[in-house]
Design a protein around this motif. Structure first.
Motif, mmCIF file in Angstrom:
data_model
loop_
_atom_site.group_PDB
_atom_site.id
_atom_site.type_symbol
_atom_site.label_atom_id
_atom_site.label_comp_id
_atom_site.label_asym_id
_atom_site.label_seq_id
_atom_site.Cartn_x
_atom_site.Cartn_y
_atom_site.Cartn_z
ATOM 1 N N TYR A 50 -1.828 -6.467 -1.639
ATOM 2 C CA TYR A 50 -1.657 -5.199 -2.368
ATOM 3 C C TYR A 50 -0.386 -4.938 -2.618
ATOM 4 N N SER A 57 -5.734 -2.163 -6.332
ATOM 5 C CA SER A 57 -5.666 -1.195 -5.276
ATOM 6 C C SER A 57 -7.014 -0.957 -4.620
ATOM 7 N N THR A 59 -8.574 -2.810 -3.140
ATOM 8 C CA THR A 59 -8.664 -3.705 -1.926
ATOM 9 C C THR A 59 -8.229 -3.041 -0.686
ATOM 10 N N TYR A 102 -6.406 4.309 -0.445
ATOM 11 C CA TYR A 102 -6.784 3.985 -1.865
ATOM 12 C C TYR A 102 -6.215 5.301 -2.841
ATOM 13 N N GLY A 106 -3.306 3.946 -4.244
ATOM 14 C CA GLY A 106 -3.733 3.296 -5.536
ATOM 15 C C GLY A 106 -3.539 4.305 -6.668
#
Length: 160
Positions: A50, A57, A59, A102, A106
């Motif tokens: 990542y 994101s 993941t 995340y 993310g």
């Protein structure tokens, strides 16, 4: 001695050492002690992928889950599986870590994801505290009763 015979000699030596170490139980010991690394490695690899901008994101959720669970399993493997009666709320916490990563790293700054992460972390902490009270609670109650009894015996009456 030419290069080809040296390469064959090194290969034969390596194979012999691998067989000897296998027969002595080195690989079985390493496998028995460090098997949770097979769960940690994919978690760390997903993080690396990542942050190397190779995977999306989302993941980060399984990456956080795998990383935390592997640490819990390493603790259980190294210090005895009896520690799992205290550490089991960490499995819920691992989902909170994945969701929190995340949310933070993310592109999605959703309030619902943050709320779910904090809520799961709070539930995990509550369950961990309840587990400690349930398992060690009698000792805590005994210590409180001893302290109250000592205070009642040792307190000095006020003289007016």
């Amino acid at each position: 001695m030419n290069r080809q015979s040296a390469a064959v000699g090194i290969t034969v030596l390596t194979v012999g050492l691998i067989i000897l170490l296998g027969k002595l139980g080195v690989f079985a010991f390493i496998g028995a002690v460090f098997w949770p690394l097979f769960i940690l490695i994919p978690g760390v690899l997903l993080h690396v992928l990542y942050f190397g901008r190779m995977v999306p994101s989302v993941t980060l959720v399984p990456a956080g889950i795998l990383t935390v669970i592997s640490v819990v399993l390493l603790i259980g493997n190294w210090f005895g599986w009896g520690t799992m009666k205290y550490l089991w709320p960490m499995f819920i916490f691992s989902v909170a870590v994945g969701l929190y990563e995340y949310h933070v790293f993310g592109g999605n700054r959703s309030r619902e994801i943050w709320t779910a992460a904090v809520g799961l972390a709070a539930i995990s902490l509550l369950l961990f505290c309840l587990t400690l009270i349930w398992t060690w609670g009698i000792y805590l109650i005994a210590a409180v009763l001893i302290a109250i009894g000592a205070w009642l015996v040792l307190r000095r009456p006020r003289t007016w």
